[in-house]
Design an enzyme around this catalytic site. Structure first.
Site, PDB file in Angstrom:
ATOM      1  CB  CYS A 201      -5.478  -3.531   3.664  1.00 42.45           C
ATOM      2  SG  CYS A 201      -4.530  -2.408   4.115  1.00 42.45           S
TER       3      CYS A 201
ATOM      4  CB  CYS B 123      -0.887  -1.750   5.138  1.00 41.40           C
ATOM      5  SG  CYS B 123      -1.592  -0.921   6.120  1.00 41.40           S
TER       6      CYS B 123
ATOM      7  CD  GLU C 227      -0.043  -3.370   7.883  1.00 40.46           C
ATOM      8  OE1 GLU C 227      -0.325  -2.857   9.270  1.00 40.46           O
ATOM      9  OE2 GLU C 227      -0.588  -4.000   7.283  1.00 40.46           O
TER      10      GLU C 227
ATOM     11  CG  HIS D  99      -4.475  -0.027   8.870  1.00 39.63           C
ATOM     12  ND1 HIS D  99      -5.428  -1.039   7.525  1.00 39.63           N
ATOM     13  CD2 HIS D  99      -5.627   0.503   8.841  1.00 39.63           C
ATOM     14  CE1 HIS D  99      -6.070  -0.959   8.113  1.00 39.63           C
ATOM     15  NE2 HIS D  99      -7.127  -0.352   8.530  1.00 39.63           N
TER      16      HIS D  99
END
Lengths: 151, 151
Positions: free
Chosen positions: B85, B88, B57, B55
């Site tokens: 999420c 993260c 991040e 992801h």
């Protein structure tokens, strides 16, 4: 809690945790298995690699996904010596791990049965079957020994 | 909710989200800043790299930690176009990010103000300051456009 015989993947995860400790990393190990074959393994590497995300589960999942050429580890099981934190529980969901086996519970940092309980919210788009306790005594003893040496 | 001017790091994160979309990845971008200097950036790369943990991040945090040679990003701020999420959010805590700025809320997958609410449990060992809404309209529009094209 049921007492588990330690299956070969968890025995390997415990060996990986010992390897982590020998390298100065928090002793947690993880193994990804599909159809009885090991497709990824890892242990904590946050200090060695300057990567705060390099927990054992993340390392093993990344290696398995790379080896299989698929970001989804459908049909794979993950064995890890310690209850995953929220980050790792989220990664397990994103990876579509089928069954999660973890050893020791982690009241202070866990995110499965403790704290964020990541799998228990509608925002978690995949929920694995979860089994805890296998190898938990050995896993907890490794962690106790590691931190006792550093105090 | 307060309306934000879009600061340069968030403008860059939005550009990174557009780059992600152009490459077939879910349009989310992230930037790590320390003392006004960009030390890491990234966008979703899960499909391209076969890595379910990639992801925006996580990519930005890993790059920043590698660049700074430290697994702890103390004093760093993270700008990301979408509510993190659970995975993260956990990574943000492990990385010791000081301030988190995110654009759009994510009721379906978020783990900060929704679902697991990772920062709101004692098991989360570091809690950043959290600011939401900056660039949220633009970020949400990018996501809507991306998924509309694929339906």
């Amino acid at each position: 809690m049921a007492r588990w015989q330690i299956s070969p993947p968890m025995a390997l995860a415990l060996d990986l945790a010992r390897t982590a400790a020998a390298g100065g990393e928090v002793p947690v190990g993880a193994v990804v298995v599909r159809d009885g074959v090991i497709v990824g393994e890892g242990h904590n590497l946050t200090r060695t690699t300057c990567d705060p995300t390099a927990h054992a589960e993340i390392v093993a999942i990344r290696r398995a996904a790379e080896a299989l050429g698929d970001e989804r580890l459908t049909g794979c099981d993950l064995y890890v010596t310690l209850e995953p934190c929220a980050m790792c529980a989220g990664a397990i969901a994103h990876a579509r791990i089928g069954r999660l086996y973890y050893g020791a519970s982690d009241p202070k940092g866990g995110g499965v049965e403790h704290g964020a309980q990541v799998f228990r919210h509608a925002q978690c788009l995949h929920v694995p079957e979860v089994y805890s306790g296998m190898g938990g005594g050995e896993a907890a003893e490794l962690l106790r020994g590691f931190f006792a040496e550093r105090r």
